[in-house]
Write an enzyme that holds these catalytic residues in place. Structure first.
Site, PDB file in Angstrom:
ATOM      1  N   GLY A  14     -38.838   2.287 -13.990  1.00 53.67           N
ATOM      2  CA  GLY A  14     -39.874   1.333 -13.589  1.00 53.67           C
ATOM      3  C   GLY A  14     -40.153   1.239 -12.100  1.00 53.67           C
ATOM      4  CB  SER A  15     -39.147   3.144  -9.065  1.00 57.60           C
ATOM      5  OG  SER A  15     -39.597   4.451  -9.298  1.00 57.60           O
ATOM      6  CG  ASN A  16     -44.114   5.606  -9.898  1.00 58.38           C
ATOM      7  OD1 ASN A  16     -44.839   5.822  -8.934  1.00 58.38           O
ATOM      8  ND2 ASN A  16     -43.149   6.428 -10.270  1.00 58.38           N
ATOM      9  CG  MET A 100     -41.101   8.921 -20.281  1.00 56.73           C
ATOM     10  SD  MET A 100     -42.208   9.788 -19.155  1.00 56.73           S
ATOM     11  CE  MET A 100     -41.195  11.185 -18.729  1.00 56.73           C
ATOM     12  NE  ARG A 101     -43.172   7.270 -28.311  1.00 61.22           N
ATOM     13  CZ  ARG A 101     -42.484   8.057 -29.135  1.00 61.22           C
ATOM     14  NH1 ARG A 101     -41.379   8.647 -28.727  1.00 61.22           N
ATOM     15  NH2 ARG A 101     -42.917   8.259 -30.357  1.00 61.22           N
ATOM     16  CG  ASN A 115     -49.586   9.626 -16.873  1.00 63.66           C
ATOM     17  OD1 ASN A 115     -48.690   8.797 -16.716  1.00 63.66           O
ATOM     18  ND2 ASN A 115     -49.326  10.903 -17.138  1.00 63.66           N
ATOM     19  CG  HIS A 117     -47.150  14.881 -14.741  1.00 66.45           C
ATOM     20  ND1 HIS A 117     -46.271  14.612 -15.778  1.00 66.45           N
ATOM     21  CD2 HIS A 117     -46.950  16.181 -14.410  1.00 66.45           C
ATOM     22  CE1 HIS A 117     -45.595  15.698 -16.060  1.00 66.45           C
ATOM     23  NE2 HIS A 117     -45.980  16.663 -15.249  1.00 66.45           N
TER      24      HIS A 117
HETATM   25  C1  GAR Z   1     -42.104   9.256 -12.468  1.00 63.09           C
HETATM   26  O1  GAR Z   1     -41.695  10.334 -11.677  1.00 63.09           O
HETATM   27  C2  GAR Z   1     -43.390   9.578 -13.202  1.00 63.09           C
HETATM   28  O2  GAR Z   1     -44.275  10.368 -12.458  1.00 63.09           O
HETATM   29  C3  GAR Z   1     -42.860  10.342 -14.391  1.00 63.09           C
HETATM   30  O3  GAR Z   1     -41.732   9.616 -14.802  1.00 63.09           O
HETATM   31  C4  GAR Z   1     -41.113   9.041 -13.632  1.00 63.09           C
HETATM   32  C5  GAR Z   1     -40.860   7.582 -13.905  1.00 63.09           C
HETATM   33  O4  GAR Z   1     -40.105   7.003 -12.867  1.00 63.09           O
HETATM   34  N1  GAR Z   1     -43.843  10.462 -15.444  1.00 63.09           N
HETATM   35  C6  GAR Z   1     -43.986  11.529 -16.214  1.00 63.09           C
HETATM   36  O5  GAR Z   1     -43.231  12.493 -16.153  1.00 63.09           O
HETATM   37  C7  GAR Z   1     -45.148  11.465 -17.198  1.00 63.09           C
HETATM   38  N2  GAR Z   1     -45.277  12.688 -17.901  1.00 63.09           N
HETATM   39  P1  GAR Z   1     -40.122   5.429 -12.684  1.00 63.09           P
HETATM   40  O6  GAR Z   1     -39.802   4.834 -14.057  1.00 63.09           O
HETATM   41  O7  GAR Z   1     -39.046   5.128 -11.689  1.00 63.09           O
HETATM   42  O8  GAR Z   1     -41.473   5.027 -12.206  1.00 63.09           O
END
Ligand code: GAR
Length: 207
Positions: A14-16, A100-101, A115, A117
């Site tokens: 959840g940092s983003n 991630m779904r 989204n 990525h």
């Molecule tokens: C992030 O790096 C995001 O870009 C990636 O998951 C991570 C989540 O980190 N998303 C994907 O790979 C989507 N296909 P976070 O939970 O700390 O934000």
């Protein structure tokens, strides 16, 4: 004042999600006609009951609803449960932050969804993008922000930036630099997608 209600969906750390709330929530931006627009994150949704991000939402004082995908027998039933929740909160736009779904077309037709990525798409789609781009022969990795459709990590690109590899850099350091780029790019890309200018004021400043 016009207000845009955002929901953020996440699955793990959840940092983003936290960065988006700290960068955009309850802030005033300006549209192309210079009218003020307030961005609000009125809801977060998580599909994983043990995600650390849930703790972050408590500290941020933003409502978090947990809808566990394992409680549903099909992807569309899960998506419909999320749509119902988003409608109940009058959400205008959905932001995925490590969600991630794969979403079905019933979701992507119901909600405009953005989204992030951690690769320079279309390279390295999927769940292991950072490691795959680190191990590739390319001289760069990257971050992409795109509109979501029902295909994995596809959909029109809103903004993307490359991150050049540093000789002998560890995977851990490369990963940290990718995340730092995510925190910078994602809020800017959302404003671009919404046609808003980055001249921010907090709600308190306007009062
Ligand atoms: C992030 O790096 C995001 O870009 C990636 O998951 C991570 C989540 O980190 N998303 C994907 O790979 C989507 N296909 P976070 O939970 O700390 O934000």
């Amino acid at each position: 004042m016009r207000s845009i209600k955002c929901a953020i969906l996440f699955s793990g750390n959840g940092s983003n999600m936290q960065n988006l709330i700290e960068s955009l929530h309850n802030k005033i931006f300006y549209d192309n006609a210079n009218n003020p627009v307030r961005l609000e994150t009125t809801l977060t949704l998580c599909n994983n009951p043990s995600a650390y991000g849930i703790t972050r939402t408590h500290h941020l004082a933003i409502p978090c609803k947990i809808i566990n995908h394992k409680d549903f027998s099909s992807r569309s039933d899960f998506d419909n449960a999320m749509i119902e929740m988003l409608r109940a909160h009058s959400i205008d736009i959905v932001l995925l932050a490590g969600f991630m779904r794969i979403l079905t077309s019933c979701f992507t037709q119901a909600y405009q969804t953005i989204n992030i990525h951690p690769s320079f798409l279309p390279e390295h789609k999927g769940a292991n993008a950072i490691k795959e781009s680190f191990n590739s022969t390319q001289s760069y990795g990257g971050v992409s922000v795109h509109w979501v459709n029902e295909e994995l990590d596809s959909g029109e690109i809103i903004a993307q930036e490359k991150l050049h590899k540093i000789p002998n850099e560890s995977l851990e350091d490369f990963t940290s630099r990718i995340h730092a780029l995510e925190y910078s790019l994602y809020p800017r890309a959302i404003l671009l997608a919404l046609g808003l200018k980055d001249s921010v004021k907090s709600v308190e400043e306007l009062q």
